[in-house]
Design an enzyme around this catalytic site. Structure first.
Site, PDB file in Angstrom:
ATOM      1  N   SER A 271       0.858  -1.188   0.000  1.00 15.01           N
ATOM      2  CA  SER A 271       0.000   0.000   0.000  1.00 15.01           C
ATOM      3  C   SER A 271       0.887   1.229   0.000  1.00 15.01           C
ATOM      4  CB  SER A 271      -0.888   0.016   1.251  1.00 15.01           C
ATOM      5  OG  SER A 271      -1.493   1.289   1.440  1.00 15.01           O
TER       6      SER A 271
ATOM      7  N   TYR B 107      -1.380  -0.856  10.513  1.00  9.58           N
ATOM      8  CA  TYR B 107      -1.629  -1.113   9.095  1.00  9.58           C
ATOM      9  C   TYR B 107      -0.459  -0.614   8.249  1.00  9.58           C
ATOM     10  CZ  TYR B 107      -3.819  -0.926   4.498  1.00  9.58           C
ATOM     11  OH  TYR B 107      -4.093  -1.077   3.163  1.00  9.58           O
TER      12      TYR B 107
END
Length: 265
Positions: free
Chosen positions: A143, A156
């Site tokens: 990501s 995350y």
């Protein structure tokens, strides 16, 4: 129905929806047979039926929760033992937008299990077997928060930074062994994952959100171009080239037996 000569078998985790389902569609159309891995068997079976009808490829469904040790071990065994497997897409994962003080640590631990432990174990299962077979490919879905951990939840971001670092290390170690690796760094992508992360669709500016189909098509274009790191929303690829050049220049400056002068008192 289009008949294609198989390029081997591609295993896609998190294939029941979103990015994983699009990868399954695109890889089947590229001539791969498929193993679809996710928890939702109903969705997997529906996707498998469509892919068989559209492409003529062979599709297997493997219902698995990759945070469960026995399920994860079963997929590891598949990657080790199935000699047809030539590509692994480590896509399964989930995110969060909550800050540390508002987050549940057990949820964060589950995120680490799925985002870090599972792709690590699957890569470690797949790569030695691929080397023995003469080659293969691993695509790891990271990501943009891998290089911007301040943007969303810290665990995350850290989990996706791990995926990026793992991919770059794999490239360094395996480039001469017939293994291709790619890290894909999506930005905000239009999937159900945002609802799970805590930011429903109405809370997201439309200008942020890329359709999953566009994201995957861009990622595969980057793969075809030989990229190790592909960032679909980055408009100028030279920005990443400069970033990586700076990082690689900096890491050459760490081999010293004494601290930097600023630390000497």
């Amino acid at each position: 129905m289009t008949q294609k000569q198989s390029k081997g078998t591609a295993v896609v985790t998190g294939a029941s929806s979103g990015i994983g389902a699009v990868y399954a569609d695109r890889l089947a159309k590229r001539g791969y047979d498929m193993v679809l891995v996710a928890r939702n068997e109903h969705r997997l079976q529906a996707l498998a039926t469509r892919l068989r009808a559209d492409t003529g490829c062979a599709v297997r469904v493997a219902k698995a929760d990759l945070t469960d040790k026995s399920d994860l071990a079963r997929i590891e065994a598949l990657l080790k033992d199935d000699a047809t497997i030539s590509l692994l897409v480590n896509n399964a994962g989930f995110g969060s937008v909550t800050p540390l003080l508002a987050s549940d640590v057990d949820t964060m631990k589950s995120m680490i299990d799925l985002n870090v432990t599972a792709p690590t174990r699957l890569a470690y299962a797949a790569v030695p077997a691929m080397v023995k077979r003469g080659g293969g490919t691993v695509i790891n879905i990271s990501s943009v928060v891998a290089i911007g951990p301040e943007v969303l939840n810290g665990v995350y971001g850290a989990s996706k930074a791990f995926v990026l670092a793992l991919t770059q290390s794999m490239q360094h170690e395996l480039a001469d062994k017939g293994i291709r690796v790619q890290a894909v760094l999506p930005g905000a992508t239009d999937t159900e994952g945002w609802d799970i992360a805590g930011m429903p669709k109405g809370q997201r500016p439309p200008s942020w959100i890329m359709p999953a189909e566009d994201m995957v098509d861009a990622a595969l274009a980057g793969f075809d171009a030989g990229e190790v790191v592909t960032i679909p929303p980055l408009q100028d690829g030279d920005d990443w080239t400069r970033y990586e050049a700076g990082r690689n220049e900096l890491r050459q400056r760490f081999a010293h037996s004494r601290p930097g002068p600023r630390y000497l008192t």
